[in-house]
Design a protein around this motif. Sequence first.
Motif, short mmCIF file in Angstrom:
data_model
loop_
_atom_site.label_atom_id
_atom_site.label_comp_id
_atom_site.label_asym_id
_atom_site.label_seq_id
_atom_site.Cartn_x
_atom_site.Cartn_y
_atom_site.Cartn_z
N LEU A 66 47.69 25.75 47.95
CA LEU A 66 47.00 24.54 47.50
C LEU A 66 47.53 23.34 48.29
CD1 LEU A 66 44.91 23.81 45.25
CD2 LEU A 66 46.86 22.99 43.91
N TYR A 73 34.71 16.39 45.79
CA TYR A 73 33.93 17.59 45.49
C TYR A 73 32.81 17.21 44.53
CZ TYR A 73 35.82 18.30 40.71
OH TYR A 73 36.15 18.18 39.38
N ARG A 83 34.01 21.56 34.91
CA ARG A 83 34.80 20.42 35.39
C ARG A 83 35.60 19.81 34.24
NH1 ARG A 83 30.29 19.68 39.09
NH2 ARG A 83 29.08 18.46 37.62
N ASP A 87 38.99 22.02 35.35
CA ASP A 87 39.53 21.15 36.40
C ASP A 87 40.62 20.22 35.86
OD1 ASP A 87 37.63 22.45 37.81
OD2 ASP A 87 36.51 20.69 38.43
N LEU A 90 43.87 22.12 35.88
CA LEU A 90 44.40 22.23 37.24
C LEU A 90 45.04 20.91 37.67
CD1 LEU A 90 44.75 23.76 39.91
CD2 LEU A 90 42.45 23.02 40.55
N GLN A 91 44.41 19.79 37.35
CA GLN A 91 44.96 18.49 37.71
C GLN A 91 46.29 18.23 37.03
OE1 GLN A 91 42.49 15.67 39.79
NE2 GLN A 91 43.43 17.58 40.42
N LEU A 99 41.49 15.91 42.63
CA LEU A 99 40.06 16.16 42.75
C LEU A 99 39.29 14.89 42.39
CD1 LEU A 99 39.75 19.70 41.12
CD2 LEU A 99 39.51 19.12 43.54
N TYR A 327 41.08 26.43 45.40
CA TYR A 327 40.42 26.06 44.14
C TYR A 327 39.65 27.26 43.58
CZ TYR A 327 36.94 23.85 41.08
OH TYR A 327 36.12 23.53 40.02
N TRP A 330 41.97 29.92 42.28
CA TRP A 330 42.54 29.56 40.99
C TRP A 330 41.55 29.81 39.86
CZ3 TRP A 330 41.29 25.76 37.29
CH2 TRP A 330 42.20 25.67 36.23
#
Length: 349
Positions: A66, A73, A83, A87, A90-91, A99, A327, A330
């Motif tokens: 990563l 995106y 999202r 997401d 992940l953030q 992102l 991404y 993951w």
Amino acid sequence: MSQKNETLSLFLAVVITIGLIFGGLWFLMERWAQLSGTVPKASESSNTDNPINQFVNNNRCNVPNLPEGTFNYGGSTTWAPIRKEADSVLQNQCPQFILRYTQSPSAEPGSGTGIRMLIDNQLAFSQSSRSVKAEENTEAKQKGFSLKEIPVAIDGIAIAVNHNLNIPGLTVAQLKNIYTGKITNWQQVGGPNLPITVYSRTKEAGGTVDFFVENVLNKENFAANVSYVDTTTEAVRKVAMNTGAIYYASASEVVPQCTIKSLPIGRISGQFLPPYQEPVIPQSECPNKRNQLNSKVFRSGDYAITRNLFVIVKQNGQTDQQAGEAYANWLLTPQAQELIQKAGFVRIK
């Protein structure tokens, strides 16, 4: 030694002992956070510029390859629940991978718009509810790279009708004939003598419409009697008010709705499969209970209008490719697949 001095010495000894105990506990907590990859709440809420917190945050990110930086995106509106659910996790785990959802200033958001922005180098990678078209890949190659699609989830198209419409289901062929204008009354497909009011989003709206035109209409045009809506929310409201109405959208958007019902679909007449788990939840029990996706028939492909959701990666050997592939990989992990399922889609692994 006077009693006063003895008292003072005892007090200092107690203070020093307490300080050593709390100091040792602080050290053990920080060490535990470093080793386990988790952060105690007190550390999480402190300044992220603190070197210890920075080390711990980086240690929590277990996504191979990563890259660091900010990556634009976007694309498919169908992806919005992913999202939101995936997401954000992940953030939180990988704060060095930022992102930034980016929309076109001049075109409606959707899969096609996302792929167009990817080709024009406005996005690092995109999200799509349809496959890349041959002409899109050709255009990308003219710019020195190709487009790779990585499937990460399973979805399907569900057909929304009014609760009062009495019909067991539709074949894909009948659905095509309704949207191309060959069937205009529900009586023609075993229903009541009632005109069909047909709703769709426009072709410019994104991947769901593209997929429907490609795979259900066999690239034929919509009939002149099709009424266009801007959003699924608007369409659901119209279908709920009109007994003869019909609309299609992502199963994750249609199946849980209370004010309309999802229609079983089949490849052959009489062999209809519902996009929802049976027994169906009565309208009177919704929203306390909602219908759930029939994951089994989506995963097996037995449901007639099934599709994948893709991460579209720009294969250029640069950081954008690295970001898109990392991404997507993951999203294929057990943790992310659980989040995709929570978002209302069917896990692919």
